[in-house]
Design an enzyme around this catalytic site. Structure first.
Site, PDB file in Angstrom:
ATOM      1  CE1 TYR A  23      -0.255 -14.832  11.387  1.00 44.89           C
ATOM      2  CE2 TYR A  23       2.082 -15.286  11.084  1.00 44.89           C
ATOM      3  CZ  TYR A  23       0.879 -15.548  11.721  1.00 44.89           C
ATOM      4  OH  TYR A  23       0.821 -16.521  12.687  1.00 44.89           O
ATOM      5  CD  GLU A  39      -2.753  -1.204   2.508  1.00 45.53           C
ATOM      6  OE1 GLU A  39      -2.676  -0.265   3.333  1.00 45.53           O
ATOM      7  OE2 GLU A  39      -3.536  -2.157   2.609  1.00 45.53           O
ATOM      8  CG  ASN A  48      18.727  -1.301   3.206  1.00 44.20           C
ATOM      9  OD1 ASN A  48      19.821  -1.665   2.799  1.00 44.20           O
ATOM     10  ND2 ASN A  48      18.471  -0.059   3.572  1.00 44.20           N
ATOM     11  CD  GLU A  70       8.289 -11.168  -5.524  1.00 43.36           C
ATOM     12  OE1 GLU A  70       8.664 -12.127  -4.835  1.00 43.36           O
ATOM     13  OE2 GLU A  70       7.713 -11.293  -6.617  1.00 43.36           O
ATOM     14  N   GLY A 119       5.044  -0.555   2.662  1.00 42.81           N
ATOM     15  CA  GLY A 119       5.899  -1.206   1.663  1.00 42.81           C
ATOM     16  C   GLY A 119       6.779  -2.231   2.350  1.00 42.81           C
ATOM     17  CG  ASN A 167      10.244 -16.409   2.973  1.00 43.67           C
ATOM     18  OD1 ASN A 167      10.624 -15.241   3.022  1.00 43.67           O
ATOM     19  ND2 ASN A 167       9.888 -17.093   4.050  1.00 43.67           N
TER      20      ASN A 167
HETATM   21  C1  LIG Z   1       7.306  -2.081 -10.487  1.00 40.37           C
HETATM   22  C2  LIG Z   1       6.827  -2.527  -9.145  1.00 40.37           C
HETATM   23  C3  LIG Z   1       6.054  -3.677  -9.041  1.00 40.37           C
HETATM   24  C4  LIG Z   1       5.579  -4.089  -7.799  1.00 40.37           C
HETATM   25  N1  LIG Z   1       4.748  -5.176  -7.722  1.00 40.37           N
HETATM   26  C5  LIG Z   1       4.129  -5.467  -6.533  1.00 40.37           C
HETATM   27  C6  LIG Z   1       3.114  -6.472  -6.467  1.00 40.37           C
HETATM   28  O1  LIG Z   1       2.794  -7.141  -7.466  1.00 40.37           O
HETATM   29  N2  LIG Z   1       2.499  -6.677  -5.281  1.00 40.37           N
HETATM   30  C7  LIG Z   1       2.811  -5.972  -4.164  1.00 40.37           C
HETATM   31  O2  LIG Z   1       2.195  -6.218  -3.127  1.00 40.37           O
HETATM   32  N3  LIG Z   1       3.777  -5.006  -4.191  1.00 40.37           N
HETATM   33  C8  LIG Z   1       4.426  -4.747  -5.343  1.00 40.37           C
HETATM   34  N4  LIG Z   1       5.395  -3.754  -5.397  1.00 40.37           N
HETATM   35  C9  LIG Z   1       5.724  -3.016  -4.184  1.00 40.37           C
HETATM   36  C10 LIG Z   1       7.127  -3.300  -3.675  1.00 40.37           C
HETATM   37  O3  LIG Z   1       7.180  -4.589  -3.114  1.00 40.37           O
HETATM   38  C11 LIG Z   1       7.505  -2.179  -2.697  1.00 40.37           C
HETATM   39  O4  LIG Z   1       7.726  -1.023  -3.482  1.00 40.37           O
HETATM   40  C12 LIG Z   1       8.724  -2.525  -1.885  1.00 40.37           C
HETATM   41  O5  LIG Z   1       8.430  -3.546  -0.966  1.00 40.37           O
HETATM   42  C13 LIG Z   1       9.287  -1.305  -1.144  1.00 40.37           C
HETATM   43  O6  LIG Z   1       8.289  -0.633  -0.456  1.00 40.37           O
HETATM   44  P1  LIG Z   1       8.172   0.971  -0.603  1.00 40.37           P
HETATM   45  O7  LIG Z   1       8.149   1.278  -2.052  1.00 40.37           O
HETATM   46  O8  LIG Z   1       7.049   1.425   0.224  1.00 40.37           O
HETATM   47  O9  LIG Z   1       9.541   1.508  -0.030  1.00 40.37           O
HETATM   48  P2  LIG Z   1       9.883   1.789   1.520  1.00 40.37           P
HETATM   49  O10 LIG Z   1       9.503   0.622   2.338  1.00 40.37           O
HETATM   50  O11 LIG Z   1       9.360   3.128   1.892  1.00 40.37           O
HETATM   51  O12 LIG Z   1      11.465   1.854   1.445  1.00 40.37           O
HETATM   52  C14 LIG Z   1      12.176   3.014   1.013  1.00 40.37           C
HETATM   53  C15 LIG Z   1      13.669   2.783   1.319  1.00 40.37           C
HETATM   54  O13 LIG Z   1      13.839   2.654   2.733  1.00 40.37           O
HETATM   55  C16 LIG Z   1      14.537   1.472   3.039  1.00 40.37           C
HETATM   56  N5  LIG Z   1      14.036   0.924   4.305  1.00 40.37           N
HETATM   57  C17 LIG Z   1      12.754   0.801   4.720  1.00 40.37           C
HETATM   58  N6  LIG Z   1      12.704   0.231   5.926  1.00 40.37           N
HETATM   59  C18 LIG Z   1      13.987  -0.017   6.304  1.00 40.37           C
HETATM   60  C19 LIG Z   1      14.604  -0.618   7.434  1.00 40.37           C
HETATM   61  N7  LIG Z   1      13.878  -1.095   8.445  1.00 40.37           N
HETATM   62  N8  LIG Z   1      15.942  -0.712   7.465  1.00 40.37           N
HETATM   63  C20 LIG Z   1      16.701  -0.256   6.433  1.00 40.37           C
HETATM   64  N9  LIG Z   1      16.178   0.299   5.333  1.00 40.37           N
HETATM   65  C21 LIG Z   1      14.839   0.425   5.265  1.00 40.37           C
HETATM   66  C22 LIG Z   1      14.225   0.535   1.872  1.00 40.37           C
HETATM   67  O14 LIG Z   1      15.229  -0.471   1.742  1.00 40.37           O
HETATM   68  C23 LIG Z   1      14.193   1.497   0.693  1.00 40.37           C
HETATM   69  O15 LIG Z   1      15.483   1.698   0.184  1.00 40.37           O
HETATM   70  C24 LIG Z   1       5.909  -3.359  -6.629  1.00 40.37           C
HETATM   71  C25 LIG Z   1       6.702  -2.208  -6.739  1.00 40.37           C
HETATM   72  C26 LIG Z   1       7.148  -1.780  -7.980  1.00 40.37           C
HETATM   73  C27 LIG Z   1       7.956  -0.515  -8.072  1.00 40.37           C
END
Ligand SMILES: Cc1cc2nc3c(=O)[nH]c(=O)nc-3n(C[C@H](O)[C@H](O)[C@H](O)COP(=O)(O)OP(=O)(O)OC[C@H]3O[C@@H](n4cnc5c(N)ncnc54)[C@H](O)[C@@H]3O)c2cc1C
Length: 390
Positions: A243, A138, A378, A374, A142, A251
Site C-alpha cells: 500500500y 481491478e 473526486n 491515477e 478502482g 502521489n
Molecule cells: C485509459 C485508462 C488507463 C488506466 N491505466 C491504469 C494503469 O496503468 N494502472 C492501474 O492500476 N489503473 C489504471 N487505470 C484505472 C484508473 O485508475 C481507474 O479507472 C480510476 O481509478 C477510477 O476507478 P473506476 O474506473 O473503478 O471508477 P470508480 O471508482 O467506480 O468511480 C466511478 C465514479 O464514482 C466516483 N467515486 C467513487 N468513489 C467515490 C467517493 N468515495 N466519493 C466521491 N466520488 C466517488 C468517482 O470519482 C467516479 O466519478 C486506467 C484507466 C483508464 C480508463
C-alpha cells in the site's frame, strides 16, 4: 542523454529552466515534432504505437530519466520527466503517457523500493529496452483500489498469484509489470504487496485490449493471473507494505498526469491560435474579433496557472518537501482546464474542429482521461479536503 544534477536555487521563478532542463525540453520537442507528429493520426486510428517509435524514445533517453547513469539511465530528476511528458503530450498525449508511466510510476517505484538485486536485474533494461506497466486497478477496485481481490498465496520460495487486473496502461508493450495483490484479504490494506512479474511468466497473460475514446495509441489491457509463481526476490518493498508503494508512487504519478494535461492543452491552444489567424469570416481573420481573442486569452491564463501548479509540485518533490496537496491540486486543475481548452479549440475551428482531418478533435477526446486515471477528480478533491479540514 546524460543530464547533470543541478540544484534549483531557492527563489528561482518556477518556469525558468536550468540549462540541462532547457536542453532536454528542446530535444524532446524537436523529437515530438519530427518523429511523433507524422504518426499521430494513424496511431489514433489504429490504436497502436509502433515498436520502432518506442525504440527511438529509448534512444532519446526519455525512458530512463531518473535511472542513475551507473545503470545506463540519464541520471536526471523527476522534474525532467515532467518536462519530457509535457513536451511529448503537446503532440501526442498517448506517447506522453507511455513515457509518464515508465518514469513516474514504474522506474520511480523500482528506484525507491527495489532491493539492490532488483535494481541490478531490471534498471539497465528499463533504461534501454524494457517498457514497464503498473497494475493496481481491478474491475471492482478502482477509486477503492485497496479492495483488490487478486490474491498472492505464500508457497515454496515465493508466492502464487491468482486474479485479474483491469485498465493497465502499456500492457501491450510492457515486459515488466508491477502487480499489486493481497496476501490476506482480511488484513485490508495491510495485506497488499507489490510484485514484479515479467512477460512470459507461466500463468500470466495479457488479456483484452480496451477500445477507447481517447489516448487510443496507448494500450490499456486486462491482466490475468492463474497460478502464476513469483519468486520471493521479486517482491518490491516489504510483504504487506505494498500500500505504501502504491500510495507514494501514485502521489508522484499524478504530477506526471498534470504534465500530460498541460502539454495537450498547450498543443490545443497552439492549434487554435494558428487557425484563428488564418480562418477568414466577414472579410477578416476570426482572430481579429475581440470575442475570439478574449477566449484565447482566458485559455492562456488557465494554462499558465496549471503549468505553475505542475512545476511547483514537481520541484517540491525534487526538493524533498511535502507535495501531497500540490500534486492533487495540479492534477485536478490541469485536467479541468485541459477539457475546457480543448473544447474551446474545437469550437474555434467550427465545423473543421469536429472532423478528424484537423488535430483538435483528437486532443479533445484525449483530455477526458485526465479526470479519471491515477485518482478521479473526486479523489483529488477528497485528498485536498482532508488536508484542508485538518
Ligand atoms: C485509459 C485508462 C488507463 C488506466 N491505466 C491504469 C494503469 O496503468 N494502472 C492501474 O492500476 N489503473 C489504471 N487505470 C484505472 C484508473 O485508475 C481507474 O479507472 C480510476 O481509478 C477510477 O476507478 P473506476 O474506473 O473503478 O471508477 P470508480 O471508482 O467506480 O468511480 C466511478 C465514479 O464514482 C466516483 N467515486 C467513487 N468513489 C467515490 C467517493 N468515495 N466519493 C466521491 N466520488 C466517488 C468517482 O470519482 C467516479 O466519478 C486506467 C484507466 C483508464 C480508463
Amino acid at each position: 542523454m546524460p543530464v547533470a544534477q543541478e540544484p534549483i536555487a531557492s527563489g528561482s521563478p518556477l518556469t525558468v529552466l536550468t540549462e540541462d532542463e532547457q536542453l532536454l525540453r528542446d530535444s524532446v520537442l524537436e523529437f515530438a515534432d519530427r518523429r511523433v507528429r507524422p504518426l499521430v493520426r494513424d496511431m489514433d486510428e489504429h490504436a497502436k504505437m509502433p515498436r520502432d517509435l518506442i525504440d527511438d524514445l529509448f534512444g532519446l533517453g526519455v525512458m530512463g530519466i531518473e535511472i542513475p547513469e551507473s545503470y545506463g539511465g540519464a541520471g536526471a530528476r523527476f522534474f525532467h520527466s515532467v518536462l519530457a511528458v509535457e513536451a511529448l503530450s503537446q503532440v501526442d498525449p498517448s506517447v506522453g503517457l507511455l513515457v509518464d508511466v515508465q518514469n513516474t510510476l514504474v522506474t520511480n517505484a523500482l528506484l525507491r523500493w527495489g532491493s539492490d538485486d532488483i535494481k541490478q536485474r531490471h534498471l539497465p533494461a528499463m533504461a534501454t529496452k524494457t517498457v514497464g506497466a503498473y497494475a493496481l486497478s481491478e474491475s471492482g477496485a478502482g477509486s477503492d483500489a485497496f479492495a483488490m481481490t487478486t490474491r498472492a498465496t505464500a508457497g515454496d520460495g515465493g508466492f502464487v498469484l491468482n486474479g485479474r487486473k483491469l485498465w493497465i496502461t502499456n500492457a501491450n508493450e510492457a515486459d515488466l509489470f508491477i502487480v499489486f495483490a493481497t496476501i490476506n484479504p482480511e488484513a485490508g490494506y495491510r495485506g497488499i504487496t507489490a510484485f514484479l512479474v515479467e512477460r512470459g511468466a507461466p500463468g500470466f497473460t495479457v488479456g483484452k485490449k480496451e477500445d477507447k475514446l481517447g489516448i487510443r495509441a496507448s494500450s490499456t489491457c486486462e491482466l490475468l493471473f492463474e497460478e502464476c509463481f513469483v519468486g520471493a526476490a521479486s517482491v518490491l518493498g516489504e510483504v504487506g507494505k505494498g500500500y505504501k508503494v502504491a500510495i507514494e508512487t501514485l502521489n508522484e504519478g499524478r504530477i506526471g498526469i498534470g504534465a500530460q494535461m498541460i502539454g495537450l492543452t498547450q498543443g490545443a491552444l497552439g492549434h487554435a491560435v494558428a487557425y484563428t489567424k488564418e480562418r477568414k469570416q466577414f472579410g477578416k481573420a476570426i482572430a481579429d474579433f475581440q470575442a475570439v481573442q478574449f477566449q484565447l486569452a482566458q485559455a492562456a491564463a488557465e494554462l499558465e496557472a496549471a503549468r505553475l501548479l505542475v512545476y511547483n509540485a514537481a520541484r517540491l518533490r525534487d526538493a524533498g518537501r511535502p507535495f501531497l496537496k500540490e500534486a492533487a491540486i495540479c492534477k485536478l486543475y490541469s485536467s479541468q482546464i485541459a477539457e475546457h481548452v480543448t473544447s474551446l479549440a474545437v469550437q474555434l475551428y467550427g465545423g473543421y474542429g469536429y472532423v478528424k482531418d484537423y488535430p483538435v478533435e483528437k486532443l479533445y477526446r484525449d483530455a477526458k482521461i485526465g479526470q479519471i486515471y491515477e485518482g478521479t477528480s473526486n479523489m483529488q478533491l477528497q485528498t485536498i479536503a482532508k488536508l484542508l479540514m485538518g
